[in-house]
Each structure stands twice: as structure tokens, then as C-alpha cells.
Design a protein around this motif. Sequence first.
Motif, short mmCIF file in Angstrom:
data_model
loop_
_atom_site.label_atom_id
_atom_site.label_comp_id
_atom_site.label_asym_id
_atom_site.label_seq_id
_atom_site.Cartn_x
_atom_site.Cartn_y
_atom_site.Cartn_z
N ASP A 135 7.13 -31.98 16.10
CA ASP A 135 6.57 -31.56 14.82
C ASP A 135 5.81 -30.26 15.04
O ASP A 135 4.71 -30.24 15.58
CB ASP A 135 5.64 -32.64 14.27
CG ASP A 135 5.11 -32.30 12.89
OD1 ASP A 135 5.41 -31.20 12.38
OD2 ASP A 135 4.38 -33.13 12.30
N ARG A 136 6.39 -29.14 14.60
CA ARG A 136 5.78 -27.83 14.85
C ARG A 136 4.66 -27.50 13.87
O ARG A 136 3.99 -26.48 14.00
CB ARG A 136 6.85 -26.74 14.82
CG ARG A 136 7.83 -26.86 15.99
CD ARG A 136 8.87 -25.75 15.98
NE ARG A 136 9.72 -25.82 17.17
CZ ARG A 136 10.79 -26.58 17.27
NH1 ARG A 136 11.15 -27.34 16.25
NH2 ARG A 136 11.51 -26.60 18.37
N GLU A 137 4.49 -28.33 12.86
CA GLU A 137 3.39 -28.12 11.93
C GLU A 137 2.11 -28.81 12.40
O GLU A 137 1.03 -28.51 11.92
CB GLU A 137 3.77 -28.67 10.54
CG GLU A 137 4.96 -27.98 9.90
CD GLU A 137 4.67 -26.53 9.58
OE1 GLU A 137 3.52 -26.20 9.24
OE2 GLU A 137 5.59 -25.69 9.68
N LYS A 138 2.26 -29.71 13.36
CA LYS A 138 1.13 -30.50 13.83
C LYS A 138 0.50 -29.88 15.06
O LYS A 138 1.19 -29.36 15.94
CB LYS A 138 1.59 -31.92 14.14
CG LYS A 138 0.49 -32.85 14.63
CD LYS A 138 1.04 -34.24 14.91
CE LYS A 138 -0.03 -35.17 15.45
NZ LYS A 138 0.52 -36.52 15.75
N SER A 139 -0.81 -29.94 15.15
CA SER A 139 -1.52 -29.49 16.34
C SER A 139 -1.82 -30.69 17.23
O SER A 139 -2.35 -31.71 16.77
CB SER A 139 -2.82 -28.78 15.96
OG SER A 139 -3.55 -28.44 17.13
N PRO A 180 4.70 -23.56 17.54
CA PRO A 180 3.89 -24.25 16.54
C PRO A 180 2.91 -23.29 15.88
O PRO A 180 2.59 -22.22 16.42
CB PRO A 180 3.15 -25.32 17.36
CG PRO A 180 3.95 -25.48 18.61
CD PRO A 180 4.55 -24.13 18.88
N LYS A 181 2.41 -23.67 14.72
CA LYS A 181 1.51 -22.81 13.96
C LYS A 181 0.26 -22.46 14.75
O LYS A 181 -0.27 -21.35 14.64
CB LYS A 181 1.13 -23.50 12.65
CG LYS A 181 2.29 -23.72 11.69
CD LYS A 181 2.93 -22.40 11.27
CE LYS A 181 4.07 -22.65 10.28
NZ LYS A 181 4.76 -21.37 9.94
#
Length: 416
Positions: free
Chosen positions: A59-63, A327-328
Motif C-alpha cells: 500500500d503506497r498510500e500508507k506510511s 510511497p507518499k
Amino acid sequence: MRNIQRADVQHLLGVACVSALCLANQGSSVAAFSMGSRSGRTIHQASKSFPLSNLYAIDREKSFILTEEEVKPIVRLGEGDSEKIINAWGLWGATISALTMPFWAAAMTIVNGICALNEDLDPHRAVYDATGKVWSKLWLIVANSYPEVTGDVDRLKTTRGPCIYVANHASWLDIPILCTVLDPVFKFISKAELVQAPCIGQQLTGGNHILIDREDRKSQLRTFKEGVNWLKKGVPLMAFPEGARSKDGRLMPFKGGVFSMAMRSKVPIVPISIMNTHAVMPSNALFPVQCGKGKLGVHVHPAIDTVGKTEQELVELVRAALLSKLPKDQHPLEEPLTPTAIDDLPKIKISSSQKHKHQNAAQKHGHAVNDVTHVIKDIHIAKDAANAMKDISKDHVQGPFSVIQKEDKREESKSI
């Protein structure tokens, strides 16, 4: 010894070294390798038996960054910015390292001793470097931190000539991950200080990798020449264009040396995005602080041809490729401005008196300013504003512009 074929020696080296490394993890999948017959795998072939992809998706939106409360450090070494921590998961990583690294060191010593008898047995040190590949994969598997690998994976399995692999650098964990993904032979461009690290230093020096001291101009020139020579021999290079580890994991500005080397040698650049190593093993940790499964990822981007492109174009293409899969929380907080990004310049607030002065200057040249902010969008408006100010003081206009031109020439000479 002269009558022994190189393939026979590489097979024997593979049997010896993989056997030594297997002893470090009895009961694991590594110990299941079939050895002892001519059909047994060499160390290079054995290292390929590990899968390059996993079933989970990141999940590339999750940190995945943990707070200090979540990390729960057990050991603290040093103070301030130099402080290093170890938590419970880190103790497990330290245990794995302590149990396996002696076997890695032994494998390198065995290969080096045999190859010392005849340098032609392993001229590019491919077998020697493969010991590090096996150890890296073994360590990541036992630590339950094997990365997801996506993208142009076939490029990593087949030989397509020399190239330069470039990746973002946010953690010590990047090194074993890249060793896992890339097949020997390739050469790291690494900072010279790493020769002091246990086993890693032995791997870098014994494998004839390229060591650079960024504070020494002569070292930089020597690195450039060594890199070009390896590429001429058909050996790919692996480099971190940022020139250092990012402390917060965010992509940093690039150095120009790698791109100049690629242009000089006319070889393609292959960007590789490495995801979330900064969260699994942050800059203030001696070992990983959490499991990497489901978090660590590697994406191999299509090769970028360097022929006919400028260095700035290559920088922008590589940067865009890396960011497309990061990721973001690994994206820069502020993107560096480029000469082609004039439309994205921020608006500048001005006072009413300044606004009135700008309006008069703009109207003389057929421009109207209707907003309380003024945006310089192209070079023509900048020239018009300069011409309008000539009535105030000719010297004040020409002076700064002449200084700027001199500074531009200095910057051009530096870049050359």
C-alpha cells in the motif's frame, strides 16, 4: 591447476560456498539445495532459486514509519544525532547477523584463496560477489523481510549489456536488498568508509567494487575512470545518485557524476525504486525495528536511453521514474525548481506602492497587472520590467545583471 576448466572451478567454489552458508541456517529452505554431483547448482545458480516476487501488494498510500513509543527501544548507544537504538526486533536481526556473517566471511575467504591461484578463474569476481547475494537472501528470508519485486524483472535475469542501475537510498537495508535483486556480476559505487563495516568491507574490497571519497577530488576522478572502464568491459554499475542516505527517507537532489558517466559511456540507465526501507530500518537504528514483510518493495523501471539526451533531461526522467513508485512519505516536501518549471513559480506578494510602480512599467509595454500579486512567467516580462527601470538608474539595472551573468558562467564551468 592450469588444466582445470574455469567452469569446473566455479562449480567447486559454488558447492563449497553454498554448503558453508547453508550451515548457518540448518532447517531453512536454503539447506534444501541439492549438492555433491556435477548437476548440483553453483553458487550463482543457487542464488536464483529464490523467488523474485511475492504474493502481497504494498500500500503506497500508507506510511509504515513507527513512532518511538511503537519502536520501544531496549538499547541506546550514543547521544544526539549520533544515537543508535536497538529494539526487540533489532535483537533478532543482530542474532541472525551474528550466526550467519562468519559463514559469509569464510565463503569469501575460500573463494579468494582459490582464485588467487589463477586470476582468470573469476576475472570479474562474479563468484566472489555471489557469496554476498546468497547471504543477503538468506538474511532477508530468515528475518521475514524479503521484498516484493515488480517491474522489468526480466532485465535482472538476462544479460543485456552494460548499464548503470540507480536507486534511491534511505537505509542500510538497501544494500542487501539490491544484492538480492541484482545478479552478479555488477559493481557498486560506494563510499570508502564502508570498508570498515564487517563483511561488507571485505565484500567491497575483495569484489573490486568502486570506492569513492566525496571530499577528495582525486578520488572522484579515479571513481569516474574506474566506472567507465568497468562499463567498457560489459560490467553494469550500481549507484545511489543522491550521494548519501536520506535520513527521513524522502528523495533528495541528485549528484551529476553518475549521469555524466552514463553519457560518456553511452549506456542506458535503469532506475530502481526501493520502498519503505526507511521505515523498517530507520537512520537511527543499528538493525531493523520491525518486520519487512508486506512493507519492503523494489520496482525495476524500463531502461532510459542516454543517447541524444542532456544531463538535466536524464536527471528529470530518472527522478520521475523513482517517484512514480515510491510511497507518499518518500516524496520530497518541496520539489526543486527546474528551468522548465517557470509556470510553477510561486506568486510574490507586493505592496500597493510597488504594485503601482509595476503597473506603470507594464502599461508602457502593453501589459496589464490586475491582481494584487505579480507572477513572473517568462523571460520577456522580466526584460520589460528591467527596461522600465532604466529611467530610475541605469547602473542599478546593469550592475546586478552583469553579476548574475558572471555567476551563471561560474556555475556552467563548475558543472563542466
